[in-house]
Design an enzyme around this catalytic site. Structure first.
Site, PDB file in Angstrom:
ATOM      1  N   LYS A 116     -12.744  49.001 -33.079  1.00  0.00           N
ATOM      2  CA  LYS A 116     -12.665  47.584 -33.422  1.00  0.00           C
ATOM      3  C   LYS A 116     -12.386  46.697 -32.205  1.00  0.00           C
ATOM      4  O   LYS A 116     -12.779  45.531 -32.186  1.00  0.00           O
ATOM      5  CB  LYS A 116     -11.601  47.344 -34.494  1.00  0.00           C
TER       6      LYS A 116
ATOM      7  N   ASP B 215     -11.929  41.598 -42.035  1.00  0.00           N
ATOM      8  CA  ASP B 215     -10.680  42.191 -42.515  1.00  0.00           C
ATOM      9  C   ASP B 215      -9.708  41.111 -42.978  1.00  0.00           C
ATOM     10  O   ASP B 215      -8.967  41.303 -43.945  1.00  0.00           O
ATOM     11  CB  ASP B 215     -10.008  43.011 -41.408  1.00  0.00           C
TER      12      ASP B 215
ATOM     13  N   GLY C 248       1.719  50.102 -36.504  1.00  0.00           N
ATOM     14  CA  GLY C 248       0.487  50.235 -35.740  1.00  0.00           C
ATOM     15  C   GLY C 248       0.183  48.991 -34.937  1.00  0.00           C
ATOM     16  O   GLY C 248       0.586  47.879 -35.294  1.00  0.00           O
TER      17      GLY C 248
ATOM     18  N   ALA D 130      -6.924  47.049 -36.534  1.00  0.00           N
ATOM     19  CA  ALA D 130      -6.558  46.621 -37.885  1.00  0.00           C
ATOM     20  C   ALA D 130      -5.238  45.864 -37.864  1.00  0.00           C
ATOM     21  O   ALA D 130      -5.063  44.856 -38.561  1.00  0.00           O
ATOM     22  CB  ALA D 130      -6.462  47.832 -38.804  1.00  0.00           C
TER      23      ALA D 130
END
Length: 244
Positions: free
Chosen positions: A65, A101, A125, A129
């Protein structure tokens, strides 16, 4: 034939091809197909687009990504601000990146939180994302801390995350692939005993529907949501982008 697909590695967990096949059949969309394109490294992308000239667009998943950004000719303003792309439109040989997203994240958090407003959030994380999650939380002016394996990229590592922080952050967003099929027995290393019924846990993973992370939260009475709604919303947003 108009071609679409998903690039990433690995893709064994992905429901994207099944989702779009069902969409094409349900809505009577002819002359389209959606395939999985597992790339060993993102440098293979140009070969892929050269070999499939009728490729109209594709989604991007872990771990590309952010790595895909240098290969794109343009970014949507939102994708540029986020710094990550999960949707690419092929426009006359030009690759244009978008981030859908965020649309799925907004809808999911609206449902999970309803009228509740946690004082702080914890984001697990720091990958592509996670960057979309951070963007949506910032939109809502909701303070958050990051947990990362890399001590240089997060406020905490999984080894030094205190239970007091978990207790204080009533919204916890799991934005890593941990717990994804086929390694569904795994969960982020957290002090789960700090969770309460006032906590809200959101896992971007949708396969399996009940991840170990969510299961451990439910055992403590927390309200939980998986990534299925986000998956559907981002897929439909991608379809709109590909069709202009």
């Amino acid at each position: 034939m108009r071609r679409f697909g998903l690039v990433g590695r690995p893709l064994v967990h992905s429901a994207s091809a099944r989702y779009f096949a069902a969409k094409f059949e349900r809505e009577g969309i002819a002359g389209c197909r959606y395939d999985l394109f597992p790339l060993r490294e993102i440098g293979e992308l140009r070969r892929l687009t050269d070999e499939i000239p009728d490729l109209c667009g594709f989604n991007v998943t872990i771990p590309y990504k952010r790595r895909i950004l240098p290969l794109l000719e343009a970014l949507s303003p939102e994708a540029e601000r986020i710094g990550a792309v999960n949707c690419v439109r092929c426009d006359g040989g030009r690759l244009i990146g978008y981030n859908t997203d965020v649309e799925g994240l907004r809808a999911s958090l609206d449902e999970l939180l309803a009228d509740d407003r946690p004082e702080e959030a914890l984001v697990l994380g720091t990958g592509g994302a996670s960057q979309a999650v951070q963007y949506v939380l910032a939109e809502r002016e909701l303070p958050f801390a990051l947990v990362s394996r890399d001590p240089l990229r997060g406020n905490f590592t999984y080894d030094n995350l205190p239970g007091e922080e978990v207790a204080r952050c009533r919204l916890i967003v799991q934005a890593t692939p941990v717990g994804t099929f086929p390694r569904a027995d795994e969960a982020p290393r957290l002090p789960y005993d700090a969770l309460t019924p006032r906590h809200r846990l959101f896992d971007l993973v949708y396969n399996p529907p009940l991840t170990r992370f969510l299961e451990l939260g439910r055992q403590r009475g927390a309200r939980t949501m998986n990534g299925e709604r986000m998956f559907v919303r981002q897929a439909e947003a991608s379809w709109r982008i590909w069709n202009g």
